[in-house]
Scaffold this motif. Structure first.
Motif, PDB file in Angstrom:
ATOM      1  N   ALA A 155      40.760 -30.103  48.296  1.00  0.00           N
ATOM      2  CA  ALA A 155      39.850 -28.964  48.365  1.00  0.00           C
ATOM      3  C   ALA A 155      40.614 -27.682  48.712  1.00  0.00           C
ATOM      4  O   ALA A 155      40.344 -26.617  48.144  1.00  0.00           O
ATOM      5  CB  ALA A 155      38.757 -29.224  49.395  1.00  0.00           C
ATOM      6  N   MET A 156      41.561 -27.782  49.627  1.00  0.00           N
ATOM      7  CA  MET A 156      42.352 -26.618  50.014  1.00  0.00           C
ATOM      8  C   MET A 156      43.217 -26.144  48.842  1.00  0.00           C
ATOM      9  O   MET A 156      43.362 -24.946  48.613  1.00  0.00           O
ATOM     10  CB  MET A 156      43.231 -26.957  51.219  1.00  0.00           C
ATOM     11  CG  MET A 156      43.982 -25.772  51.766  1.00  0.00           C
ATOM     12  SD  MET A 156      42.929 -24.406  52.283  1.00  0.00           S
ATOM     13  CE  MET A 156      42.178 -25.115  53.717  1.00  0.00           C
ATOM     14  N   ARG A 167      42.954 -22.437  47.251  1.00  0.00           N
ATOM     15  CA  ARG A 167      44.115 -21.541  47.172  1.00  0.00           C
ATOM     16  C   ARG A 167      44.389 -21.097  45.750  1.00  0.00           C
ATOM     17  O   ARG A 167      44.862 -19.983  45.523  1.00  0.00           O
ATOM     18  CB  ARG A 167      45.347 -22.235  47.743  1.00  0.00           C
ATOM     19  CG  ARG A 167      45.351 -22.287  49.230  1.00  0.00           C
ATOM     20  CD  ARG A 167      46.639 -22.865  49.752  1.00  0.00           C
ATOM     21  NE  ARG A 167      46.594 -22.947  51.200  1.00  0.00           N
ATOM     22  CZ  ARG A 167      47.273 -23.828  51.903  1.00  0.00           C
ATOM     23  NH1 ARG A 167      48.047 -24.726  51.297  1.00  0.00           N
ATOM     24  NH2 ARG A 167      47.188 -23.835  53.202  1.00  0.00           N
ATOM     25  N   ALA A 168      44.126 -21.958  44.783  1.00  0.00           N
ATOM     26  CA  ALA A 168      44.361 -21.612  43.378  1.00  0.00           C
ATOM     27  C   ALA A 168      43.426 -20.497  42.904  1.00  0.00           C
ATOM     28  O   ALA A 168      43.760 -19.751  41.990  1.00  0.00           O
ATOM     29  CB  ALA A 168      44.198 -22.843  42.490  1.00  0.00           C
ATOM     30  N   THR A 169      42.262 -20.380  43.540  1.00  0.00           N
ATOM     31  CA  THR A 169      41.302 -19.357  43.123  1.00  0.00           C
ATOM     32  C   THR A 169      41.461 -18.037  43.877  1.00  0.00           C
ATOM     33  O   THR A 169      40.846 -17.049  43.514  1.00  0.00           O
ATOM     34  CB  THR A 169      39.860 -19.860  43.321  1.00  0.00           C
ATOM     35  OG1 THR A 169      39.650 -20.149  44.704  1.00  0.00           O
ATOM     36  CG2 THR A 169      39.595 -21.100  42.488  1.00  0.00           C
TER      37      THR A 169
END
Length: 113
Positions: free
Chosen positions: A102-103, A107-109
């Motif tokens: 989920a993290m 972070r990718a977004t």
């Protein structure tokens, strides 16, 4: 005299084993093994997580520590019921594995703007 050998594995491919889909359109979702097709594929179903009943290659899934009590080849309704009774979604969300995934998605977004 030698001590008995200790099994090195604890996660086995078996009916009822909860898996994480690693590739494809259902990447990141969890499902349950309903049947083992052959040495390379398993029939999985995840009615509560959005994974349609399909045969997936073992290379595209990861076995988790969770197992649901299912009969061989059960239909989606019973799989859903057993999935909810075992509270797999909440147990999965509480694992470090799920939190890290989920993290990584979060972070990718992120952007600077």
């Amino acid at each position: 005299r030698e001590s008995p050998a200790i099994m090195g594995y604890s996660r086995f491919v078996e009916v009822g084993r909860v898996v994480l889909v690693n590739r494809g359109p259902d990447e990141g979702k969890i499902a349950v093994i309903v049947d083992v097709v052959d040495q390379q594929r398993a029939l999985v179903d995840g009615p509560d997580s959005g994974v349609k009943r399909q045969a997936l290659n073992f290379k595209n899934i990861s076995l988790t520590d969770f197992k649901v009590e299912l009969g061989y080849g059960m239909r989606s309704g019973r799989v859903s019921k057993a999935f909810k009774e075992a509270d797999i979604a909440a147990k999965w969300a509480a694992t470090n594995w799920a939190k890290k995934r989920a993290m990584r998605v979060k972070r990718a977004t992120l952007t600077d703007f």
